[in-house]
Every structure is written in structure tokens, then in C-alpha cells.
Design an enzyme around this catalytic site. Structure first.
Site, PDB file in Angstrom:
ATOM      1  CG  HIS A   1     -40.766  88.945  15.719  1.00 25.60           C
ATOM      2  ND1 HIS A   1     -40.254  90.130  16.203  1.00 25.60           N
ATOM      3  CD2 HIS A   1     -39.687  88.137  15.551  1.00 25.60           C
ATOM      4  CE1 HIS A   1     -38.946  90.029  16.331  1.00 25.60           C
ATOM      5  NE2 HIS A   1     -38.571  88.832  15.953  1.00 25.60           N
TER       6      HIS A   1
ATOM      7  CG  ASP B   1     -35.409  85.034  10.003  1.00 30.88           C
ATOM      8  OD1 ASP B   1     -34.380  84.375  10.242  1.00 30.88           O
ATOM      9  OD2 ASP B   1     -36.119  85.516  10.895  1.00 30.88           O
TER      10      ASP B   1
ATOM     11  CG  ASN C   1     -42.851  92.146  18.114  1.00 32.06           C
ATOM     12  OD1 ASN C   1     -42.399  91.010  17.983  1.00 32.06           O
ATOM     13  ND2 ASN C   1     -42.695  93.088  17.204  1.00 32.06           N
TER      14      ASN C   1
ATOM     15  CD  GLU D   1     -41.575  92.626  13.280  1.00 29.50           C
ATOM     16  OE1 GLU D   1     -42.036  92.196  14.370  1.00 29.50           O
ATOM     17  OE2 GLU D   1     -40.489  93.227  13.193  1.00 29.50           O
TER      18      GLU D   1
HETATM   19  C1  GLP Z   1     -34.947  87.804  15.391  1.00 28.02           C
HETATM   20  C2  GLP Z   1     -35.136  86.538  14.565  1.00 28.02           C
HETATM   21  C3  GLP Z   1     -36.102  85.587  15.220  1.00 28.02           C
HETATM   22  C4  GLP Z   1     -35.747  85.420  16.689  1.00 28.02           C
HETATM   23  C5  GLP Z   1     -35.866  86.752  17.386  1.00 28.02           C
HETATM   24  C6  GLP Z   1     -35.596  86.661  18.871  1.00 28.02           C
HETATM   25  O1  GLP Z   1     -35.907  88.750  15.169  1.00 28.02           O
HETATM   26  N1  GLP Z   1     -35.592  86.841  13.253  1.00 28.02           N
HETATM   27  O2  GLP Z   1     -36.061  84.352  14.549  1.00 28.02           O
HETATM   28  O3  GLP Z   1     -36.610  84.495  17.281  1.00 28.02           O
HETATM   29  O4  GLP Z   1     -34.889  87.594  16.787  1.00 28.02           O
HETATM   30  O5  GLP Z   1     -34.246  86.657  19.108  1.00 28.02           O
HETATM   31  P1  GLP Z   1     -33.532  86.360  20.475  1.00 28.02           P
HETATM   32  O6  GLP Z   1     -33.457  84.889  20.577  1.00 28.02           O
HETATM   33  O7  GLP Z   1     -32.166  86.981  20.321  1.00 28.02           O
HETATM   34  O8  GLP Z   1     -34.354  86.995  21.535  1.00 28.02           O
END
Ligand code: GLP
Length: 242
Positions: free
Chosen positions: A137, A67, A135, A142
Site C-alpha cells: 500500500h 493521509d 502489502n 490498500e
Molecule cells: C502507514 C502509512 C504509509 C506508510 C506505511 C509504512 O500505513 N499510511 O504512508 O508508508 O505506514 O510505514 P512504515 O514506514 O512505518 O513501514
């Protein structure tokens, strides 16, 4: 779904890096699906160490990222393009033409999604790295995202923007939209490795392991994939054990 519980972030990163290093040793022209966020940073560090020790070679590796935020330049330190170069690509011998991220730099985001999606259709991801939002995702899919969606533009939820605020100076700087691989793209990978670390993800782990498969919790779809490994540290696993 294979679950591996490890002591802490360090051990999670070592275990995940080992899986990726073995993948590259066994198939030097692997196609990797890569993720951003705090969870994979330690893994990338260990992969760079392995590269410096001569254990792995990236000259034939292709990568596709999940993304990208809309509306920030690729030169912005919080763009995922910048993150990936800073944490991995600048430190290994990957060929820049083999690096793919969704481009959200222009104004026609739908066209950019279609272009990225066409690239994904040409690719075959051997192993996809994933984090998880609190959440549920995955990438930026989402809650409520249809499971059969491919690359699309998404409006980020308040929860996700609040969670990601820690990387920016203020909530106002956190982008409101992103381009993301869809769940269908993610499920097309041959193998998936998910990382979950920290007490703030304990409820997320509970939901992932014990909850129903529902679009309201996007990561739940992973139960339907034939080759998923979830590496969870003790803090994130703490509510399951009680
Ligand atoms: C963002 C990214 C996800 C990632 C999520 C969790 O939203 N788009 O790909 O998994 O954050 O991030 P973290 O690893 O910092 O908790």
C-alpha cells in the site's frame, strides 16, 4: 524507476534528505508531499539538522500530507497531524497556513475528503515522499484500490492495522478507517521518492521490482510514473540479490 541501494536506514535517510534539501535550495517555494510512518523519521531529522545549519529555509514552503487516521484527535500522539509537527513542522520555520493534512476530525468524512481533494487540485506537488506498506500500500491505498481514485475514506486491512499496532498500546486502539490521497493524486506529483528499509520489507521489494503492475499491489503503479527514485537498504533488498 531509479533504484538506489544503500547500506542501512541511516544511509537511506541521508540520501533522501539530500534530495529534499537540494529541492529546497533550488526552489525555496517548493510544494512538498509528505509521508508518515517509521521510514521517513530519519529523513526529517536530517532535514531539521540542515535547517539548523542554515542550509534550508521553510518560509515559502507548502506541504501536503498523504493521509490521516479517522476517529483520533489531532492531539493524539499517533495522529499524523501530531507526528508531522513532532518530527518536522515544530522544528522549522514553516508557516502553519502552508501545512495541509486531510482533516478527519468531524463526522462527515466524505465531505472532508472532497475538501482536501479540492486543495490538492489547486496544488502542484514538486516532490512526493512515500513509504510502502508490507502489502504494497501507498499512503492508505490498500490492495484492490482502483488506480484512478482520488482522496477517499478507506477501511484499513487487518494486515495494515497489525503492522501499525507497534505505535499504539493495543490493536483495539488502532483506528479502523483513514482518509487518504488516492493513487491518482500521488501520481500527479512531478517527482516521487520512496523509502524502503528493513528485512520485513524484503518480499515487498521483490514484488515491487519484479511483479506485475496490478491494483492488488498498489505501489506497482509507480512503474508508470516518469520520475521515481526508490531508496532501498540492504536488508530490504536482500531477497533481490539472491
Ligand atoms: C502507514 C502509512 C504509509 C506508510 C506505511 C509504512 O500505513 N499510511 O504512508 O508508508 O505506514 O510505514 P512504515 O514506514 O512505518 O513501514
Amino acid at each position: 524507476m531509479k533504484i538506489i541501494v544503500v547500506k542501512d536506514y541511516e544511509e537511506m535517510s541521508a540520501k533522501c534528505a539530500e534530495i529534499f534539501i537540494n529541492q529546497l535550495k533550488n526552489k525555496p517555494d517548493s510544494t512538498l508531499g509528505l509521508a508518515t510512518g517509521g521510514s521517513p523519521v530519519g529523513t526529517y531529522k536530517k532535514i531539521v539538522e540542515a535547517y539548523n545549519n542554515g542550509e534550508v529555509d521553510f518560509s515559502k514552503v507548502k506541504t501536503y500530507n498523504l493521509d490521516e487516521y479517522c476517529g483520533i484527535s489531532i492531539l493524539h500522539p499517533q495522529s499524523y497531524y501530531y507526528f508531522m509537527h513532532d518530527n518536522l513542522f515544530n522544528h522549522v520555520n514553516i508557516v502553519e497556513d502552508n501545512v495541509h493534512l486531510p482533516s478527519a476530525s468531524g463526522e462527515n468524512f466524505v465531505k472532508q475528503c472532497d475538501e482536501y481533494n479540492a486543495m490538492l487540485h489547486e496544488a502542484e506537488i514538486d516532490i512526493q515522499l512515500l513509504g510502502i506498506g508490507s502489502n504494497g500500500h501507498i499512503a492508505f491505498n490498500e490492495p484492490g484500490t482502483p488506480f484512478d481514485l482520488e482522496t477517499h475514506v478507506v477501511e484499513l486491512t487487518d494486515k495494515t492495522r497489525q503492522d501499525n499496532k507497534r505505535f499504539f498500546n493495543s490493536i483495539d486502539e488502532v483506528p479502523t478507517h483513514a482518509l487518504t490521497m488516492g493513487i491518482k493524486n500521488i501520481m500527479a506529483a512531478k517527482q516521487i521518492v520512496m523509502l524502503i528499509s528493513g528485512a520485513n520489507k524484503a518480499d515487498t521489494v521483490l514484488q515491487l521490482l519484479n511483479g506485475p503492475i496490478t491494483e492488488e499491489f498498489p505501489a506497482s503503479i509507480l512503474h508508470k510514473h516518469p520520475n521515481v527514485t526508490v531508496i532501498i537498504d540492504e536488508a530490504a533488498y536482500s531477497k533481490v540479490q539472491k
